[in-house]
Every structure is written in C-alpha cells, then in structure tokens.
Design a protein around this motif. Structure first.
Motif, PDB file in Angstrom:
ATOM      1  N   ILE A  23       4.592  -6.528  -6.101  1.00 46.61           N
ATOM      2  CA  ILE A  23       4.522  -5.964  -4.776  1.00 46.61           C
ATOM      3  C   ILE A  23       3.724  -4.689  -4.984  1.00 46.61           C
ATOM      4  O   ILE A  23       3.109  -4.270  -3.950  1.00 46.61           O
ATOM      5  CB  ILE A  23       6.051  -5.589  -4.657  1.00 46.61           C
ATOM      6  CG1 ILE A  23       6.144  -5.199  -3.375  1.00 46.61           C
ATOM      7  CG2 ILE A  23       6.772  -4.969  -5.213  1.00 46.61           C
ATOM      8  CD1 ILE A  23       5.918  -6.250  -2.239  1.00 46.61           C
ATOM      9  N   ASP A  24       3.826  -3.671  -6.097  1.00 47.87           N
ATOM     10  CA  ASP A  24       2.971  -2.847  -6.166  1.00 47.87           C
ATOM     11  C   ASP A  24       1.601  -2.813  -5.723  1.00 47.87           C
ATOM     12  O   ASP A  24       0.977  -2.020  -5.144  1.00 47.87           O
ATOM     13  CB  ASP A  24       3.262  -2.045  -7.490  1.00 47.87           C
ATOM     14  CG  ASP A  24       4.430  -1.247  -7.387  1.00 47.87           C
ATOM     15  OD1 ASP A  24       5.262  -1.123  -6.484  1.00 47.87           O
ATOM     16  OD2 ASP A  24       4.808  -0.485  -8.414  1.00 47.87           O
ATOM     17  N   ALA A  25       0.896  -4.033  -6.147  1.00 49.15           N
ATOM     18  CA  ALA A  25      -0.472  -4.206  -5.838  1.00 49.15           C
ATOM     19  C   ALA A  25      -0.637  -4.170  -4.229  1.00 49.15           C
ATOM     20  O   ALA A  25      -1.954  -3.862  -3.885  1.00 49.15           O
ATOM     21  CB  ALA A  25      -0.807  -5.702  -6.301  1.00 49.15           C
ATOM     22  N   LEU A  26       0.456  -4.515  -3.469  1.00 50.88           N
ATOM     23  CA  LEU A  26       0.057  -4.497  -2.156  1.00 50.88           C
ATOM     24  C   LEU A  26       0.156  -2.892  -1.338  1.00 50.88           C
ATOM     25  O   LEU A  26      -0.255  -2.541  -0.444  1.00 50.88           O
ATOM     26  CB  LEU A  26       1.084  -5.063  -1.343  1.00 50.88           C
ATOM     27  CG  LEU A  26       1.144  -6.602  -1.729  1.00 50.88           C
ATOM     28  CD1 LEU A  26       2.206  -7.451  -1.019  1.00 50.88           C
ATOM     29  CD2 LEU A  26       0.088  -7.193  -1.489  1.00 50.88           C
TER      30      LEU A  26
ATOM     31  N   ALA B 349       8.537  -6.280   4.399  1.00 57.17           N
ATOM     32  CA  ALA B 349       8.050  -6.187   5.270  1.00 57.17           C
ATOM     33  C   ALA B 349       6.471  -5.965   5.040  1.00 57.17           C
ATOM     34  O   ALA B 349       5.650  -6.934   5.638  1.00 57.17           O
ATOM     35  CB  ALA B 349       8.398  -4.836   6.218  1.00 57.17           C
ATOM     36  N   VAL B 350       5.858  -5.651   3.940  1.00 57.32           N
ATOM     37  CA  VAL B 350       4.651  -5.608   3.409  1.00 57.32           C
ATOM     38  C   VAL B 350       4.325  -6.800   3.009  1.00 57.32           C
ATOM     39  O   VAL B 350       3.361  -7.534   3.294  1.00 57.32           O
ATOM     40  CB  VAL B 350       4.317  -4.515   2.572  1.00 57.32           C
ATOM     41  CG1 VAL B 350       3.136  -4.523   2.034  1.00 57.32           C
ATOM     42  CG2 VAL B 350       4.757  -3.026   3.281  1.00 57.32           C
ATOM     43  N   LEU B 351       5.264  -7.617   2.118  1.00 55.89           N
ATOM     44  CA  LEU B 351       5.040  -8.685   1.682  1.00 55.89           C
ATOM     45  C   LEU B 351       4.749  -9.795   2.586  1.00 55.89           C
ATOM     46  O   LEU B 351       3.851 -10.707   2.700  1.00 55.89           O
ATOM     47  CB  LEU B 351       6.321  -9.188   0.874  1.00 55.89           C
ATOM     48  CG  LEU B 351       6.062 -10.456   0.037  1.00 55.89           C
ATOM     49  CD1 LEU B 351       4.975 -10.616  -1.081  1.00 55.89           C
ATOM     50  CD2 LEU B 351       7.308 -11.031  -0.422  1.00 55.89           C
ATOM     51  N   ASN B 352       5.368  -9.852   3.693  1.00 57.51           N
ATOM     52  CA  ASN B 352       5.526 -10.671   5.084  1.00 57.51           C
ATOM     53  C   ASN B 352       4.134 -10.744   5.514  1.00 57.51           C
ATOM     54  O   ASN B 352       3.525 -11.767   5.556  1.00 57.51           O
ATOM     55  CB  ASN B 352       6.626 -10.602   6.028  1.00 57.51           C
ATOM     56  CG  ASN B 352       7.761 -11.055   5.510  1.00 57.51           C
ATOM     57  OD1 ASN B 352       7.876 -11.720   3.985  1.00 57.51           O
ATOM     58  ND2 ASN B 352       8.841 -10.915   5.900  1.00 57.51           N
ATOM     59  N   PRO B 372      -5.209  -4.052   0.979  1.00 60.21           N
ATOM     60  CA  PRO B 372      -4.098  -4.954   1.332  1.00 60.21           C
ATOM     61  C   PRO B 372      -3.596  -4.375   2.831  1.00 60.21           C
ATOM     62  O   PRO B 372      -3.600  -3.131   2.872  1.00 60.21           O
ATOM     63  CB  PRO B 372      -3.258  -4.665   0.136  1.00 60.21           C
ATOM     64  CG  PRO B 372      -3.770  -3.733  -0.650  1.00 60.21           C
ATOM     65  CD  PRO B 372      -5.251  -3.447  -0.300  1.00 60.21           C
ATOM     66  N   THR B 373      -3.170  -5.018   3.407  1.00 58.53           N
ATOM     67  CA  THR B 373      -2.489  -4.598   4.622  1.00 58.53           C
ATOM     68  C   THR B 373      -1.209  -4.180   4.413  1.00 58.53           C
ATOM     69  O   THR B 373      -0.579  -4.293   3.265  1.00 58.53           O
ATOM     70  CB  THR B 373      -2.415  -5.653   5.613  1.00 58.53           C
ATOM     71  OG1 THR B 373      -2.169  -4.811   6.998  1.00 58.53           O
ATOM     72  CG2 THR B 373      -1.190  -6.434   5.651  1.00 58.53           C
TER      73      THR B 373
END
Lengths: 447, 489, 447, 489
Positions: A23-26, B349-352, B372-373
């Motif tokens: 997730i940190d990659a995002l 929320a970010v993952l989605n 990444p958004t």
C-alpha cells in the motif's frame, strides 16, 4: 472492520492488479518524513456496544430538556416533533442522498425543496424563498450583504433587539466596517432605529419578536426605510410566531430571514439548524444559496432542477454572490414534513397554543414577588426583571431541576443594565405544573 | 413514477396533527396579529407518509448504490451514528442551558477536538463552522485577523491554484482579497518555483488543496509551505480530500496553518440531500490566538464554554456552538474505527481509486499518469473524441446502469475531466461491476452507438431535464391554478 | 383527526354518492339495541405529545436492563442489537408490508425468508427450516404434535431440564393427555429420560443448555430414541450457544426448535419473540408454519414464493397441520439481518465472548461465601445455590439496583428443592464491574 | 431489479461486527463444543445496508400504496407507536425481572385490558396469545375447559358457517372437535333457524365471524347467541373484522362468550411482512374463570402478575406474558384516537367500503346486495364471464396499476369472490383512483383485451411465478454451487 468491505486477501489481489508491491507504494508522492512517522495517541477500533456505552455515558452527563420544567429559548425552542418526521428523514433515500445536481435521479429531494420553498414563501408572505441556509444567524449576515448588492449602498443599521449572536455574526462578516451601525440593546426598546435611516442606508435589520420577546412594528419600519431607498430586513428566531403574527411580506419587508429550527428540528445543543431566507421576486438573482425550480424533461413531464446556479461559487468562483455551497437539506426536509403535517389549520393552532402558554407564564410570573414582567407584547417568550442578578439565580434553579431561561447577561456580558434580566419561553410542551414549579421555586429563591 | 405536489394533495383543512383549540380572548399581540391568509396545504399522517416515501424513491442514495463522485466522498453512513445523535442527552439539550447542565456535551466537543488535533497535528481547532465553505471563510478570517494584528493589512493577495474548488476564490473574494491564480505543472501538481514567483510582500496566503483536486498528493507541499512562510504568508489547506490521508499523513507535519475538515465527507455525517454539513477548522500555533468563540476550556474536573473574549479579533461566525448533531456522529464514527481503522479506511480509499485507475486506464485517458493517484482517479474525455458522445452524455448513461455519474468538468484545468472517487466503502464486487460497466460503455461509445448516450437516461424517474428553461423563466414556488379551489368545500 | 384522511365535507360527499342519509344508515343491519347505546368510559383523542408523555411516564416506572448490572436470563437474553438492524426493520417496505401471498410484489420479504431459512438450517445443522413460528415455547408444542404425526405414535417424554414455561405450553396443547410424560425438574440432572423411551414413544424432548444451564448429551439421546423408532426433539432457548456448541443436526436431532430472540431482537418484556424450527428433509410436509421456496417467473428469472401451502389452514382448513397462520416475520427479518452482519466469524466470536463472560461470572460467584455453583458445564448461564431462599434475595438486590437473575422458584413454585436456586446469565454486555457489583452485594446480603 | 442472495455476496470471512477475540484456553463445554462448520456468510455493514435496502424495494407496502385486502385490515401504521415501543423502559425489560421493577409494564397491560374490555363490554381478557389464530385456540381451549368443568366433555361438535376463515375449522379440529358446517342464507348471512337446527346437546360452541366474511353484519346475531346459550353451548366470535364496529358496537352486547382481537389488524401494530401478530381474547363472565395465566391483578397501589394458579384449568399458551411490544403499540394507537376517534375510524372504514361498492356495483357483480356492506365490499367474478380473464388474472393486472390485489376466492361460499377492504386510512383521492382503475380494468376485460390480464403483471419486479414447480420440487434453502468456493481465498 465492520465498515470496510475488503478482506486481506482482496486487498492483496487488488494491489496485484495495480502492480504495486504494497500500500505504501501508492503513497509514494508523500514526503517520507510525513508518512506515518508518528504514533497517534488515540484508541483503536471498538465494537459497537462499547462505542454506544461511551456515548451514552457522555449523554447521561447532560440534563435533557425533557427531564424537568424547561423555559429556555432566546433563539432556539423546544417543540414537539412528530415521530413521523424523524422516521422519514432517516429513510435511506433522504438521509444518504447527495446534493441533487443530477436531477434525473434526485427528483425526491428536488420536489421536496420546491415544496419547502413554497411553504417558506407562504408563511413569510414573500414572493420566493431559497432552499435554506445554515441557520438564522448566518442567514442574517447574508441578507445584509445581499441588501448591499441590491441597493449598492453600504450603511446597515441593526436593531438593538436583534439577537446578540446574530449581531456578532454580522459584525464578523463585515469586519471593521464603519458603515455598520449596531444600536445598543435595551430591554425596553430596540433603539431609535428609524432616525438612523438616511439615503446612504442599504438596510435596516429588525427582529420580531425581538430578543426580549417584544413584538415590533414592521409596517412603519418598512415605510421609513423605503422612503430613503433602503430595504427592510426582518429577522425571526421563532418561526412558529408566523402562525399568529402578520406576515412580514404583507407589511413591506424586502428580505425575511428566520431560524427554522422550531419546525421539525430538535434543540441539538445549537445545531444543525435551518436558515430560512425569502425575498421579493426582483431580488432573486442577488439571493445567495441554492434554488430549486420547476421545468420539464425531454418527454415533457414536470420535473425540478437546481437553477440560477450562475449566482453560485462553483460556476462564478470569485464573482459568486456568496461562498455558500451547502444548504441545510435534511433540516429543510424535516421542516417541510412537519409543516405538511401541520397545514394551515395545525400551524395556526400550534401558534395559538404557544401564545396561550406564554400568557399563562406571564400571568404566573407577574404574581411572584420580586419579579417584574417587562413585556407589553410577546408571542411565546418574555423578559422579567428580578431583584438580583439573573445568572446565579438560574444556576440555583438548575440545581433544583428547573431550567428557568436565559439570563440576558450570558449574551450581553458586562452590560450592567441587563444583569437582572431573565428571558423565558413557553411552548406547547410547557405544562401548568411546569409553570407552578417555576414560580414556586422563584418565589423561594427570591424571598 | 409521478408524485403530485403536496399542495395538489392537501388543502388548508386537512392536518396531520391533533392540537387543541385554545381560547385567546385576550391576546398579547398588540395588534400585530395575522390578517393575511397562509393558504398552507396540510396532509393527514397516512397521506404524508405516502407522499414522502414515494418521493424518496425518486432519489439515488448511498444505501441503494454507489456514488463515484470525485471531490465529494460519499461513503457509508453508519446508523449507530444516527442513533447516538438522537440520545436525548445530546438532541434534547439547549445551547443556552446553564453550562453546569451540559458537561457531557462539552466533554464530547473536547474529545472530538482531541481527535481532530491529533489526526492533523495542529495546535487549535474551531468547531463551530456550519459547513466546509463556512470553515474556509473562518480560516481565512483568522489569517486576516492575524495579519492585521501584525500590522500587515496591506497583504491583499491570495494565491489559488487553477485546479481549486470554486469555494476557494469565492471565499477569498468575499473577504476582499484579490485572487491570483497559480498555474499547475504538466504533471498536475503545483510547482514550488511557480509559487515562489507569485509570492510577494502583498500576498496574504495560499489556498491549496492537498491531495489536490486532480487526485494527486502535492509532492512539494513541504517546500511550498516553507516558501509561503518565508514570505510572511499563511498556508490555507482545503481539507476536502482529507479522506485520502487521515491517520496516514498529518497535515500539520506539512506546514499548514489552517484547514477545514468536512465532517460530512471524511467522518461520515450524512449528506442528507445537500446538508447540513459541519466544517471545523484546525489552526497552527501562529493562528491559534485568532480562533473565534466559542471554544471549550477544561478547568480541573469540569469544562467551561468560552463564549466571549473582549479582545477577540474574530468574534463569532454563527449563533451558538456549531453543529452538535454532527459532532456526535463524527465522534461515534471515529471511536468505531479507531486510529487503526481510520488509517485503514484512508488506505482502502486510495487502494480503490488506484484499482479503478488500473482497470480503466487502457480505455479511458489519464491526464496525469506520473503519480499513483490518491483517493480519486482522474480521467479526461479524449477517449470520446469524434464519438458524438459528450462527457455529460456518458455520465447520464451511467445512470441507466444504476450508478450515480462521476464528477464531470472538474477540475477545470483538465478538459472534459471525469473524476471518480469510490471511497473505502465499496466492496471489490461493486468496484468490479463499476469497472465492467465503464469499460462496456466506453466500448459502446467508441463503437458509434451514440444514441444510447445522447438519449440517456431512459431508466431513471425522469429523462433529461430542461435546465435552460428553468433558469430563463424561473418557477420557484407552486402557484395555485386558477381552476383549483382553495379547500375541499 | 391525524390518522383519518376525510374532512367532514368529504364524508358528506361520499354519503351522497352512496345514497345514504347519514352514517347510521350503513349500520342498519345492527340491532338497534346494540348500536352505540352506550357511553364508553374512555378518554377522547389526544395530541401526539400528550400520548408520548403518558407512555414515557409508564416506561419510566420500569427498571430497564441497561440501568444497572443485569444477569436475568432463563429463556430470554439481553444482547447488543446493531443499530443497523433496528434501522432496517423500520424501513417502510419491511415494516408495513403484508404477508407475501402475492409474490410478484413481495420478493423482498420472500428472498429474506429464503435466506433466513438457510441461516437457521445452517446453524442447527438441519436440512430445512420454516419461516418462523411465534416463539420457542409454542414451537416446542408444535414440534411435539409434528413428531406424533410423523411417527403415528403418542407417547412424548419431556426432559426435566426443559424450561418450565415450555413444559406448561406443551401441557396446555396436549391437555390431559396421559401419553405426555413430564420428568421432574431437578437442578442436577434432566431426569432419567432415556429409560422412558419405549416403542410407543413418538419423541423425547431435550433442552440444551437446559433450564439450569447444563449442557446435555444429544448424541446418546438420539441413539436411544432412534433405537425405538422415536424422534429426538432438541430445544434451544439461547440460540447464540450454537456458535460454540455442536449443531444438533450433526448429533442426530430430528426436529430442532429454538427461541431466536437473542439474535436481532430486544427483550421486550417477553414478546414478540421468534420461534425457530428445523427438521430433516423427509419431514417437510409434516412441518407447521410458512415455508418459502425458490422457483422461476414467467421469464425464467429466479424468484421466491410461499410454498407447500397445502399443509396450511387457509387451504386445508380442518385437515391442516396446524392452525398457525402467522409467522414472526419482522423478528425473523431482524434475526436474518443480525446474522448476516455477524457471519460465521462474528457469530462464533459472539458465542465465545458470551462463554468467556459466563466463566468469569462462575469463577467470581464461586469465591462468594454462601454461594455454590451447581454447573460443571454451561454456555452463558448457570445456577447457584445460595444459603437462603433466592426470591427475597433477588428482591433485595433489585432494590440495590442489581437485577441478579431468576429465582428457580418463580418458574417452579412450591418445589422446596429449588427454593434456594438462582439462575444467572452473562452476555457480551456483562462487564467486569457488573460482576464485581453483583458479587460484592451478594456477599453482603448473604453475610 | 435483481439482488443476489446474501450467500452470493458474502462469505465466512466477512463480518459486519467488530467483536474481540477472547482466549478460551479452558472452556466449560464438557466436550460438547462445535466441530462441524457453520458455512455462514457474513456481510460488512455497507454491504448489508445495500442488500436489505435493495431487497425491500421489491416489496409493496402500506407506506407506498393501498392494500384493498379483504379480511386483512391493512391500515396506516403510525410511527409514534414504533417510537414508543422502543423506549428502553418497554423494550429493554426482561419478562422475569422482579415484578417490583416492572410496575409500569404491568400498568400498561392493565390499561390496555381496560380499553379492550370497555370496547367489547366483556368480563375478562387474556392478553398473551401471540396471534389471531393463537387467540382462537385459547378461546376454544377456555370453552373446552369450562365445559369439562361442568362435566360436559361429551360436547364434541363445533358449528362453523361455511364462510368462515380457515383458522376456525383448523382450530376446532386441533382441539379434537368435529366441525359441522352451517349453511348461509341467500342473502349472505346466517339463519338463526339453521343454527337452531344444528344445535344439539353435543354441540360445544359456534364459531361465528361478525361482521362476517362477506362483509355483512349478522342481523340475527343476538338471536343466534340466545339459541346457542339456550342449548348450553358457547359463542366464539372471530374478531378479525372488529375494525368495522369498534367504538360503535360492543360484542359483549351481542352475547359473545369469547373473541380474539387482532392487534395487528384493528389496532395497527405493523404487519411486518407476516407478523408478529398479537391476539388477546376477551371472555364473558361465564368463561372468565377459565382464562389462562398470566394475568395482572391490581393490589392497592401496585400490580401483581399472576403466573401460576394451582387449580387453573387451562395453564399457559406461551412462555412469558405475550407480545408486550404489540401492547405498547396498540395502546399508543388507542390513546391517540380516543374512544371518539376509534368510532370515527370504524365509521370511516364502513363509509369507504360502501363508497367503493356504490362506485363499482354497476360494473362488478355484487352477490349480496340486500344489506349495506360493513368495512368490506364483496364482489364476485361473474362480470368476467366469457372474457377469458380469470379472477386471478384480474388481480394481477391491479398490480400493474400500483395496487395490491384484493382478496380473491374468499369467502369460499361465493364463486370467484373478490373482497375489497379499503380501511379508514385511505383518502377519498386514493379511493377514487382505485375505483377509476377498477372500472377501467373491468371495461378492458369485457372489451376482450384479455392479454393485458393473462400476461400481468408486467411492471412488477417479477412476472408471475411458477408455484407448481416450487411445490413439486421444493428448494427451501440455498445450497452452495459446486463451482463457488467457500471463501474469497
């Protein structure tokens, strides 16, 4: 966790689709120093029943209005809200709908707002109303700005009978503006407001019933204002009074703003409330806030849309009439449902009940030694002068389980002229026993 | 489905309440009694129930389907929050009751403040603003007050990136500031050098949204904050997108001076068809002395409510103490999630949003592909070029598939912007269905089936509405038709 | 009046269409002597807020379970119901829908019932479940009658561990039937039920956890019953126990009945509650109550209908399997929503929490002088023997704000063997402080 | 509109609750712990909310439209009743708490009893039955007990008119009685002479519905009661139709001995998709001694709850004290209406039925035209003769017009019966729309447009369902398809 639909496996699968290792990659755009390099001193997630226990414990530390005799008003009033109202506003399609920008799938909210606007226009006697503002106080400030835009003049005179919080909000919105004249609040009158009107005046602002409960002459004020090309802004903090008092629109008001909480909405410790605003047809395009209008769809069927949005910030940006981009939708719905349940017959009877209760209260208070009722006129609220400072007296009565009203000094601190004044309201929920408990306790405390 | 107006169902005789008729032989109205008629229609309770149940069914809502609405964070609204807000100890207390009788309410406000301050790492919070835009106004008022106190009233310029929400320039203008736009870089973020170039001794503040309205975290935000502070100006952060970072990034660590928090976006107080909102504002140490009244002060074992300060520069921006009903809901939501849950929600929320971006990027155009958004995925409408389908048409076609349209034509900096924010509330099943529908629609548009789009929606309660007509000849209230009698006589 | 849509004018107009002079003309078939020749000694219609005041005053005279430490069980249990459950069941389309006899416009209720039946079948480990019965006690009586129909035999043996109210209901349904054997309730055991089984036996009825909280061996009972061609009916009053205890279906039960109140439903002073019934596939057509089944519509889409209604009274009249023509629909909905929110993970954790709480309670009670814990096994409820009659002790504890449990003598009056027994339950809502308050008070009262 | 089954959305990992995992190193289960798997699907809260909101929208309901359902009294359900039933002082009390801690609950039950006894002019009431049919059972049990106490156990016959509800013969048979039908007269009412002819020393009781299921008040009811009593038998009155006469006629004045009252029909406790009901039974002085436990006894300034009587003939028909939640709703409803309002409601219910009858009688066939109808209007399907449209088809076509079908094929004594009960809750506007639709449908059926009917409904969430298939090959629960894995792995 109960609100988060993903399992760990689903999160991993989605990261895989994204092609991210974790997730940190995002969050790679976040400076390393700012990303989770801290330990939050806050509790972890909690089962519903523990959250509920915590909140109930907090709630239990408050004395609810329904727990005993209650006479607190001064801008917020305890009325009965029919069970149907609160049931309906919790319905998913009302509660969890978005602002009706997509009219094809928002006709419920839109038609309701159209009906709401009609109801507000009818009770105020004005041509048009908007779809609501935050509350009565901010609506008053917006009305003042609106009057300046309309008249292209700057001087604004606030009556001394205007609710002190409302006055303060106007002052904050018009920060350091020398053209703002705030007449001094006096329990007997609203100050000599008419003599302040000159040809530089954009508007005078009069509240009725005023902060002390006195009813004010709108017709004379309108004539005086109009004679100088100024507008009359009428402020109403107890909207139920309109069931019994003449409509401001019939008396010459140009803009009417009101606190709508009394219809459909609970006390809620001050919010959320409901700002009402109505005006003359010719001023529509200077009115802030959302407006709902009737139109037709591609098949010719009647439908409703948000309209005249070229006044608003999301279109006009810095040229907008206001920065407002919210209304008080759910409170407006509650208002509209309650008003639909009342209808003309019920609204008038409700107003009469309130007035009758206040007459009883006034008569009972008059009979208490050490109490002087100041009002010749009132709707459901009045001011008394007691033989000692009101604030500690109210505190002592609260310890006896009686919430006796608002000491004027709470809103006008440091003004020695109001130190002994107490403002009390009666509504349809006030019983004879409540009044008896109050007067008995007052007599004992003042003896 | 069609539901008459309540004025077409009810009349002035019908009523859904039973109130006694009281004798008012001697009123105390001083001659101000009503002479004009109200002409207000009433409904009995069964009629009212049906009217509002039927009307409601014409609405889309979170509880019935997804709102992929960029910039609006339409997430699940837990009913526990509603239940707690209705406890008489919260709903049935008056703002002007003696403070000794509302200690639990003040404790709650204090607890909510603690959460907000801890999550943002800031020094003070003003709870009272009634909505996000109101919070913005308050935040900018505090900045103005602070600069006036420093004798810097000459600072009359506010920098606003072109991608900002409309409220930002509107708020700045409202307070008499001149708005200077700051251009964005090609990658969709703000260049610290452009900010530096725009800064001058006359600049009062920058208003920056972060994550920004393109869905990107501003990578130079710390440098921007430093440049702004070095120039003697303040950093107003629009908190509309806090949902992407709550529990993960503390805005105070980025150097912000003021930020409003939309309780109705981030902390799930219900949207209610357009409000009420609540927009508390957190403030840096530099701005804390300029917070408005009221605020809470803990004194030994009790709480005081400070309602007046003689020297307070700002005063008050609303009557009473703000949106208590929303405070209860927001705190309930926070306690349910906990710090761990809020961070997980932001990450989901970010993952989605990234999942949607990944699934759609081959068919939709992504204007800013470099980062990444965050919690929103931004597309533009260049994939519709020459298809005869406009962005609006495309959005309306989504309605026929059961989805609320995404946000369109915003941010303004992207031509034909399509901004999708799924929030953390949506399941993978729903996201997949959404992506499948979007891909199928895109294919159909490219395949030349424009009629499906230009005629949409066809399955909604209404076809497309004539907004021009509504604005040209405004009908803003119901007027009694001449042939409709006033009451059932 | 607020619930009656007609105005006086509308009533007159309608009478005109009918051609009746007045409303009494429509009551012409009523003997004159019986038509309104009386004065009802009852109040007239009342505003909503006065009705609410009256009801609140009545409610305030009760000690709610949430007001203090609470250990009352014995067939009804206080659990946390998620706010979502009560919100959803109040939704108009659930609350005010009719029995789903018209399937085309009742798919919501029908699909929910299908899901409910599946959930009940899964937790009990049985093949099929019905759409619910009134409550656990009447479901037990229906199960006994059902077993007789299936086996065409008459003798029924009720365990001494069966809840006394359940036993009484079976006795009332089987009035004076010499083939009904009710074993004597004893705090230590359930009576020697297996030796009672003979080849005339239709069924034995065993409750687990039993009235005293003991867990009972179902496998042995099933084997003993089946060896004689009898059925095993299992009764469960605390359905959450199925999260932790082996499913009766896996142990040989033929019919499982349960009180479903613990999932999704409040205490409600005893009703409405939710009767669950599940059985083997081969016994479906002897099962009472509504059943929902899957089918297709005219376009081939999956849909649901009430089915096998040829068992029911509205078709079979005097040949029906039961006179039941209602289920506990709304309670079943609450159960099904709560169970869907729990899922397997939550249901098991909830059961574990309950058991852990009861272990804490048992251990704390064991440490109190004058208290003897009788149970070797239990789920969330157990029985103690105290050094004096339990009923007055419970009364004294209630005056201290502690609702300490159910004296066995309340349900088994006149039985000297149970006079000193007290049955106590712990749930996920029981806190350590509650247990401490109980044991402290118990120690003081028994000292 | 289609909503997957919850088992198709959820799995055994997902859950909508947050409960801590506890350590159970040493359990007290004695080896009875679960080894088999539950395989129980769970949903997170947002998923559950949507599932149940979407499912609900497939239902017709009172709040969304009319139910012209004969014999079922589907009236407005006030939300005040729901609110009152949820006061913790009612909902959060345990049936076995010390009686001293539930005095308000007992007072409420006593007050409800007073209303029921006063409205019916009877001597005693048993509140505990869980539904109408349960009340019927109890009433007949009391009759049986009374006769056994008199040494008249030989009375084994129960007279039931042919028009009776199915529960009547089922109840009688349940208690071992032989059911003897009583024929009706051509005018739809029961002939006292026919009753007299059927009476014998072996008759235990007559079960009569009044107003009867044809919607008619039995004009000879007092004579019938007298004949029954003269023969030593009892008069059980089915109270399903009490809504027509509450506050206007007292059944006790007609000579009834026992009558159940459906709180969910007459006093507006919600139908809830099929229950829970509540069926208190009022009893004459002759039957009062045979009432079951529990009951309330006022003793000086407090109430006692009698849960055991050693000599009680009947015992108890349910655990605990009955449907408290329904008592609260019913009493709230009664207090809201008052005696005057209940009488007005009954009169309006009768007015509405007669209005419908008057408006439809020229197009629909009225089998029993001799009397004004009570709260139900009965038609038969002879107007459909040779139209190719069955009663069922006609009913299904009503669905497409937004109405729930009327009751069909009941009472059985009328061929192709169509029983319409509007209740007092419907406005004249709604009644008129209903009549307009019915007349239009009748005309269309006669005009030969049978396809509209035989294909109906076409606008409902489902077309007609295959009930035969459902019964022949019952699928009564969801089975995991072989290709659906158990959890999202």
């Amino acid at each position: 966790m109960r609100y988060l639909p993903h399992s760990a496996a689903e999160r991993a699968e989605m990261l895989g689709v994204i092609g991210a290792t974790d997730i940190d990659a995002l969050f790679s755009a976040v400076p390393k120093s700012a990303l989770r390099g801290f330990d939050l001193d806050l509790p972890a997630h909690s089962p519903e029943f523990l959250v509920e226990r915590h909140m109930r414990a907090l709630a239990a530390k408050n004395h609810a209005a329904g727990d005993g005799p209650f006479f607190v008003g001064a801008g917020a009033y305890r009325h009965h809200v029919p069970a149907t109202v609160d049931h309906l506003i919790q319905r998913s399609e009302w509660l969890t709908a978005y602002t009706p920008y997509q009219p094809e799938i928002s006709q419920g909210t839109l038609q309701m707002l159209f009906e709401f606007q009609t109801q507000v226009a009818k009770i105020t006697g004005m041509d048009v109303a908007n779809a609501s503002l935050y509350d009565g106080s901010t609506a008053t400030a917006e009305a003042v700005l609106m009057a300046r835009r309309i008249t292209k003049k700057n001087k604004v005179v606030l009556s001394g009978g205007l609710h002190p919080h409302y006055r303060d909000v106007v002052k904050a919105y018009l920060k350091d503006d020398p053209d703002l004249v705030c007449l001094s609040p006096s329990p007997e009158g609203q100050g000599d407001i008419l003599s302040q009107v000159d040809n530089k005046t954009a508007a005078i602002v009069i509240q009725t019933p005023d902060f002390y409960g006195h009813l004010r002459d709108l017709k004379g004020a309108a004539e005086a204002a109009h004679a100088q090309g100024a507008l009359l802004i009428v402020v109403i903090t107890e909207v139920i009074s309109l069931g019994l008092l003449e409509a401001p629109g019939a008396l010459g008001a140009d803009i009417v703003v009101a606190e709508g909480q009394s219809i459909g909405n609970a006390l809620n410790f001050g919010g959320p409330y409901l700002g009402l605003m109505a005006t003359r047809k010719e001023f529509i395009r200077q009115m802030p806030g959302r407006l709902c209008g009737e139109t037709v769809d591609a098949e010719g069927n009647r439908g409703f849309v948000l309209t005249l949005s070229t006044r608003e910030q999301h279109i006009r940006r810095e040229k907008a009439t206001s920065n407002i981009c919210t209304n008080s939708g759910l409170c407006a719905l509650a208002f509209s449902i309650h008003m639909a349940l009342l209808g003309e017959a019920g609204f008038v009877r409700l107003a009469r009940l309130n007035h009758a209760g206040a007459i009883k209260l006034a008569d009972a208070l008059t009979a208490v030694a050490g109490v002087e009722v100041l009002n010749d006129t009132f709707f459901n609220e009045l001011t008394i002068r007691v033989s000692e400072p009101a604030a500690p007296l109210v505190e002592r009565l609260a310890r006896r389980g009686i919430l006796a009203g608002v000491p004027a000094s709470r809103l006008l601190p440091g003004d020695p002229g109001v130190e002994n004044l107490l403002i009390l309201a009666a509504t349809e929920l006030t019983t004879d026993l409540d009044i008896e408990a109050l007067t008995t306790a007052l007599a004992e405390e003042l003896a | 489905p069609d539901e008459p107006l309540l004025f077409e169902i009810g009349d002035t005789e019908h009523s859904g309440v039973d109130l006694p008729e009281v004798d008012l032989a001697t009123d105390r109205l001083g001659g101000f009694g009503r002479k004009s008629k109200l002409d207000l229609a009433g409904l009995t309770e069964p009629e009212a129930m049906r009217h509002y149940v039927r009307l409601s069914r014409l609405n889309h809502s979170i509880d019935s389907g997804m709102y992929p609405l960029g910039s609006c964070t339409m997430k699940h609204n837990p009913r526990l929050n509603e239940k707690m807000a209705r406890l008489p100890g919260f709903s049935d207390i008056h703002p002007l009751q003696p403070v000794s009788t509302v200690q639990g309410a003040l404790e709650l406000m204090n607890e909510l403040s603690h959460w907000l301050l801890t999550l943002t790492n800031t020094a003070a919070v003003a709870l009272s603003p009634k909505a996000g835009a109101h919070g913005e106004l308050l935040g900018m008022m505090a900045i103005k007050a602070a600069q006036e106190a420093k004798g810097e009233a000459h600072r009359t310029i506010v920098l606003v990136p072109e991608s900002a929400h409309g409220t930002n320039p509107a708020t700045a203008a409202f307070l008499g500031y001149t708005v200077t736009p700051v251009p964005a870089r090609a990658d969709g973020t703000v260049d610290v050098e452009a900010v530096k170039a725009a800064l001058s001794p006359d600049v009062a503040a920058i208003m920056l949204t972060n994550p920004n309205t393109c869905g990107l975290f501003e990578p130079q935000v710390i440098e921007i904050a430093k440049a702004v502070h070095d120039a003697g100006a303040f950093f107003y952060c629009d908190g509309a997108n806090f949902n992407a970072i709550m529990g993960v990034v503390r805005p105070g660590d980025l150097g912000i001076d003021a930020m409003h928090i939309n309780l109705h976006k981030t902390f799930s107080t219900p949207h209610g068809g357009g409000g009420p909102g609540a927009g508390p504002v957190v403030l840096s140490a530099a701005l804390a002395p300029f917070a408005p009244v009221p605020f809470i002060k803990g004194v030994q074992d009790r709480f005081e409510l400070i309602e007046h300060i003689e020297a307070n520069a700002l005063g008050r921006v609303t009557a009473f103490h703000g949106q208590m009903g929303m405070y209860v809901r927001a705190l309930t939501y926070m306690l349910s999630h906990g710090a761990d849950g809020l961070a997980q929600a932001a990450q989901d929320a970010v993952l989605n949003a990234n999942y949607i971006k990944s699934r759609l990027e081959h068919a939709f155009s992504v204007p800013f592909p470099d980062y990444p958004t965050m919690h929103e995925a931004l597309f533009d409408d260049s994939f519709l070029k020459d298809s005869g389908v406009s962005t609006l048409d495309f959005a309306k076609a989504m309605i026929d598939e059961g989805f609320h349209p995404m946000t369109m034509y915003f941010p303004l900096v992207v031509h034909g912007a399509m901004l999708v924010e799924p929030t953390e509330s949506e399941s993978k099943q729903t996201l997949d269905r959404f992506c499948d529908v979007m891909l199928e629609l895109a294919k159909d548009a490219r395949d030349g089936n424009s009629a499906r789009f230009t005629s949409a929606p066809t399955k909604a309660p209404r076809r497309r509405l004539d907004e021009t007509r509504a604005a040209r000849q405004p009908i803003l209230k119901w007027e009694r038709p001449v042939d409709l009698p006033k009451a059932a006589e």
